[in-house]
Write an enzyme that holds these catalytic residues in place. Structure first.
Site, PDB file in Angstrom:
ATOM      1  N   SER A  28      49.335  36.809  44.871  1.00 10.31           N
ATOM      2  CA  SER A  28      50.655  36.410  45.341  1.00 10.31           C
ATOM      3  C   SER A  28      50.684  34.940  45.716  1.00 10.31           C
ATOM      4  CB  SER A  28      51.057  37.229  46.564  1.00 10.31           C
ATOM      5  OG  SER A  28      52.308  36.771  47.033  1.00 10.31           O
TER       6      SER A  28
ATOM      7  N   LYS B 274      49.539  45.117  46.429  1.00  9.79           N
ATOM      8  CA  LYS B 274      50.437  44.026  45.974  1.00  9.79           C
ATOM      9  C   LYS B 274      51.868  44.543  45.800  1.00  9.79           C
ATOM     10  CE  LYS B 274      52.120  40.179  44.668  1.00  9.79           C
ATOM     11  NZ  LYS B 274      52.711  39.998  43.417  1.00  9.79           N
TER      12      LYS B 274
ATOM     13  N   HIS C 122      53.347  44.739  49.125  1.00 10.67           N
ATOM     14  CA  HIS C 122      53.641  43.363  49.513  1.00 10.67           C
ATOM     15  C   HIS C 122      55.001  42.955  48.961  1.00 10.67           C
ATOM     16  CE1 HIS C 122      53.920  39.116  48.336  1.00 10.67           C
ATOM     17  NE2 HIS C 122      53.210  38.821  49.409  1.00 10.67           N
ATOM     18  N   ASN C 123      55.230  43.249  47.698  1.00 13.50           N
ATOM     19  CA  ASN C 123      56.502  42.867  47.086  1.00 13.50           C
ATOM     20  C   ASN C 123      57.671  43.651  47.675  1.00 13.50           C
ATOM     21  OD1 ASN C 123      54.871  41.285  45.480  1.00 13.50           O
ATOM     22  ND2 ASN C 123      56.023  41.692  43.606  1.00 13.50           N
TER      23      ASN C 123
ATOM     24  N   GLU D  98      58.431  42.046  50.751  1.00 13.86           N
ATOM     25  CA  GLU D  98      59.090  40.774  50.378  1.00 13.86           C
ATOM     26  C   GLU D  98      60.601  41.018  50.150  1.00 13.86           C
ATOM     27  OE1 GLU D  98      57.062  38.625  47.122  1.00 13.86           O
ATOM     28  OE2 GLU D  98      58.963  38.615  46.051  1.00 13.86           O
TER      29      GLU D  98
END
Ligand code: 6PG
Length: 478
Positions: free
Chosen positions: A130, A184, A187-188, A191
């Site tokens: 990222s 990940k 994480h997104n 986000e």
């Protein structure tokens, strides 16, 4: 061809190119390859002086230029392109070699690929990366999965090129097979939630205060000096103060209000549903993007639906700004708390043993959600690695309680004035739901038993029961 490169990168679009440069700048000899050789040549022409690159036109030469065990980073578009590169690469590799997929792959694909390569004696490392183009070049946050054995030789190189916070690398071993890409993905998802919350805060300030984009940009810049300090708040301040060169208007006012996505947020929500984890902040953020892009529905709604809302008059400007700041912070804690719950649930379901505190630590720098706040999350998991609810950590309980009245005021004001704030309001509803002594779920169980004999459990004794609703209403143990 002498095998002298320590790491290779195939797929030299901007992310791959920047990762290759990052390795080279850290003193590694980097083998580079791309389907069309022009991109490889352009990398060497532009950045060849930055380090030691070994350029190959064919995949066979590329593989031959790597020291064993070979470490090949694949940086191509997630999906079919990744499988195509792996299929071309695998026959050229030997036992113990490591294939690293650094794209945004869907974690079930990573699980499948890891299994297939393991059967051939190869390591497959699905890794989250990222930080966008800038991060890839100057230090991303890196989330590698796969075997621990592969991390022993690959990990130090990845740690070397990752972002550092207080000297600590933003890279650590995440867990087996799909764990890196899963983390990940979450994480997104976070986000998306973070961006939606910021967008709602902006809208409330705009509608409540009638403030210009530049003025709101200044408010975000001020917020960025406190607890909310983060990359996303920082760029929001910057974006809001940017003026469109063509029209002289605030840039944000000339951008079409239909948010798109490449799909990682959608995957996060789908997985939340599969695991039964209420990631309402991420889901609201994903659906808010979907609503923004629902063009015919919005046209029909605009034409037909009244607001029946009063005129919003704010008497104390500074108090309102502070309320929105506190509501944003509290909603953000909820979104992260839910995301970490999802990681815990997936870790148990797929047998990954992911250390949540370590994830917060490697997200402190390099990635899109990097924030001062992540230090607090790391500390919370240091206090209790098995924390069942991040919100219930003493620090976050205190921080949210401090802004609770403000949060309620902001959500109520948004509703009264017809301003959509789905992530703010659903986060507050989650907060009230998760702390409730009793939930109306009891009624849902009763309804289910009434129409479908789906049974229920009682508060006063063990067992599963059914009531004969259409008969004498006697209760039986099921
Ligand atoms: C990152 C980002 C990045 C992601 C975009 C896409 O961590 O560097 O998450 O990986 O591709 O932000 O997001 P969209 O789904 O909004 O296009």
């Amino acid at each position: 061809m002498t095998a002298r490169a320590q790491i290779g990168v195939t797929g030299l679009a901007v992310m791959g190119r920047n990762l290759a440069r990052n390795f080279a700048r850290h003193g590694y000899t980097v083998a580079v390859h791309n389907r069309s050789y022009a991109k490889t040549e352009s990398l060497i022409a532009d950045a060849g002086h930055e380090g030691d690159f070994v350029a190959s036109e064919s995949m066979a030469d590329f593989v031959a230029s790597l020291e064993r065990p070979r470490k090949v980073v694949v940086m191509v578009k997630a999906g079919a392109a990744t499988d195509a590169v792996i299929d071309e690469l695998v026959p050229l590799l030997e036992e113990g070699d490591i294939v690293v997929d650094a794209g945004n792959a869907h974690f079930p694909d990573t699980i499948r690929r890891e299994e297939a390569l393991r059967a051939k004696g190869l390591h497959f490392v699905g890794t989250g990366v990222s930080g966008g183009e800038e991060g890839a070049l100057n230090g991303p946050s890196i989330m590698p999965g796969g075997t621990r054995e592969s991390y022993a030789s690959l990990g130090p190189i990845l740690e070397d090129i990752s972002a550092k916070v207080d000297g600590t690398p933003c890279c650590t071993y995440v867990g087996p097979d799909g764990a890196g890409h899963f983390v990940k993905m979450v994480h997104n998802g976070i986000e998306y939630a973070d961006m939606q919350l910021i967008a709602e805060a902006y809208d409330l300030l705009k509608q409540g205060l009638g403030a210009s984009a530049a003025e709101i940009g200044q408010i975000f810049a001020d917020w960025n000096t406190g607890d909310l300090e983060s990359f996303l708040i920082e760029i929001t301040a910057d974006v809001l103060q940017h003026v469109d060169a063509a029209t002289g208007s605030a840039f944000v006012d000339i951008v079409l209000d239909q948010a798109e996505q490449k799909g990682t947020g959608r995957w996060t929500v789908q997985n939340g549903l599969d695991l039964g984890v209420p990631i309402t902040g991420i889901a609201e953020a994903t659906f808010a993007r979907a609503l923004s892009g629902s063009v015919p529905q919005r046209a029909a709604g605009r034409a037909a639906l009244p607001a029946d809302a009063g005129t919003w008059e704010i008497t104390d400007r500074d108090a309102f700004i502070e309320d929105v700041r506190l509501a944003l912070y509290a909603s953000k804690v909820v979104a992260y708390s839910q995301g970490f719950d999802q990681i815990a649930a997936a870790s148990a379901e797929y047998g990954w043993d992911v250390d949540r505190g370590a994830m917060a630590r490697i997200w402190r720098g390099g990635c899109i959600i990097r924030a001062r706040f992540l230090n607090r999350i790391t500390e919370a998991y240091e206090r209790d690695a098995e924390l069942p609810l991040l919100l219930a950590d003493e620090y976050f309980t205190g921080a949210v309680a401090n802004g609770l009245a403000a949060w309620r005021r902001v959500v109520a004001q948004a509703a009264l004035n017809g301003v959509p704030a789905p992530a703010f309001s659903s986060s507050l509803a989650y907060y009230d739901g998760v702390r409730a002594e009793r939930l109306p779920a009891a009624l849902i169980q009763a309804q289910r038993d009434f129409f479908g004999a789906h049974t229920y459990r009682r508060t006063d004794r063990e067992g599963t029961f059914h009531t004969e609703w259409s008969g004498d209403r006697a209760e039986q143990e099921a």
